[in-house]
Design an enzyme around this catalytic site. Sequence first.
Site, mmCIF file in Angstrom:
data_model
loop_
_atom_site.group_PDB
_atom_site.id
_atom_site.type_symbol
_atom_site.label_atom_id
_atom_site.label_comp_id
_atom_site.label_asym_id
_atom_site.label_seq_id
_atom_site.Cartn_x
_atom_site.Cartn_y
_atom_site.Cartn_z
ATOM 1 N N ASP A 49 0.870 -1.256 0.168
ATOM 2 C CA ASP A 49 0.452 -0.185 -0.349
ATOM 3 C C ASP A 49 0.809 1.405 0.014
ATOM 4 O O ASP A 49 1.894 1.568 0.873
ATOM 5 C CB ASP A 49 -0.986 -0.226 1.659
ATOM 6 C CG ASP A 49 -1.731 0.544 1.424
ATOM 7 O OD1 ASP A 49 -2.828 0.765 0.699
ATOM 8 O OD2 ASP A 49 -1.580 2.303 2.062
ATOM 9 N N TYR A 54 2.374 10.079 -0.798
ATOM 10 C CA TYR A 54 3.940 9.887 0.078
ATOM 11 C C TYR A 54 5.271 10.751 -0.572
ATOM 12 O O TYR A 54 5.660 10.181 -1.178
ATOM 13 C CB TYR A 54 3.598 8.621 0.035
ATOM 14 C CG TYR A 54 2.537 8.051 1.299
ATOM 15 C CD1 TYR A 54 1.520 8.370 1.755
ATOM 16 C CD2 TYR A 54 2.138 6.792 0.966
ATOM 17 C CE1 TYR A 54 0.773 8.244 2.533
ATOM 18 C CE2 TYR A 54 1.054 5.639 1.784
ATOM 19 C CZ TYR A 54 0.566 6.655 2.021
ATOM 20 O OH TYR A 54 -0.512 6.843 3.385
ATOM 21 N N PRO A 207 -2.417 -0.298 12.832
ATOM 22 C CA PRO A 207 -2.536 -0.899 13.972
ATOM 23 C C PRO A 207 -1.228 -1.157 15.305
ATOM 24 O O PRO A 207 -2.250 -1.346 16.524
ATOM 25 C CB PRO A 207 -1.731 -2.486 13.177
ATOM 26 C CG PRO A 207 -1.130 -1.505 12.475
ATOM 27 C CD PRO A 207 -1.247 -0.378 11.762
ATOM 28 N N GLN A 291 12.076 -5.579 11.602
ATOM 29 C CA GLN A 291 10.434 -5.291 11.800
ATOM 30 C C GLN A 291 9.675 -5.455 10.667
ATOM 31 O O GLN A 291 8.225 -6.361 11.706
ATOM 32 C CB GLN A 291 10.754 -3.647 12.260
ATOM 33 C CG GLN A 291 11.505 -2.950 13.001
ATOM 34 C CD GLN A 291 11.242 -1.252 12.590
ATOM 35 O OE1 GLN A 291 10.731 -1.080 11.651
ATOM 36 N NE2 GLN A 291 11.294 -0.568 14.029
#
Length: 334
Positions: A49, A54, A207, A291
């Site tokens: 996404d 951006y 989230p 990550q």
Amino acid sequence: MEFRYLGNSGFKISEIIYGNWLTHASQVENDVAKQCVQAALDAGITTFDTADAYANTEAERVLGDALKGQRRSSLEIFTKVYWPTGPKGHNDVGLSRKHIMESIDGSLERLGTDYVDLYQAHRFDYETPIEETMQAFADVVRAGKALYIGVSEWNADQLRAGHKLARDLGIQFISNQPQYSMLWRVIEPEVVPTSAELGISQIVWSPVAQGVLTGKYKPGAEAPSGSRATDEKGGANTIKGFMREDVLTAVQKLQPIADELGITMAQLAVAWVLQNPNVAGAIVGASRPEQVASNAGATGVTLDASVLARIDQAVGDVAETDPAQTVSPERRPA
């Protein structure tokens, strides 16, 4: 990696989605961004996404470069339109037909693809008739430049109006992309029930509440060096709403729950949003490849009712639940 249907369609996406909002062409160098994308692919993530706004279009270009050589039909690529881009002139913003038709071509060129799987209205545009917006989206779909249509941060009434127009135009409006986490639950009272009725899924961003739900920000302590809370390029501004003492104190109560489950705090946070049956996928970002791999470990994690109740008790009343907080700008940004 597990996969879910997006809305009332036959289209499946990975339930963990890699997003590059605050990272590509911004917080991390391009080579690290490419490493993060590769880590996502290695973890089984197939859905990516981004948005034209951006890093003022550069994030799309970095993502396109990072995905070069991948089998296109094995990926799901999403982008968005609304916020100002390019030189940010008077027509370089919003959901007018002009801006949408020009923006989709720019996005496709930067992403290096003939189509995107999902094209999303990045916010609701109060200054353009919704009929004009949905007609333009329908033409984008019929031109083969997008397969499905979605939106981001639309409220229940806006979703209902857009869905009706899309149905009348014969296109599939299947998703909404809201902020959603243990700490930000404003979609639950109205957006989720309306979406479930209409056959629209949520693709949720943040989230992990901009990293707060990892537990790394301790009450009464300075933010760790190099963390988002210390990023002057924009990260610090996006996270400041969660950097309250009562919120940070509540988050620390989640650590024992994660420990008992044998997962990280971040995995607990991502798994929590995925327990909502109206959520098709959770967008995770990363500034380091490890990550990505860690966040992807939330796939398939089931939290039983007792665990969910303990989370609610730990978070208490610091979670925002007011549906009025689902808002789009009343005026287009300059």
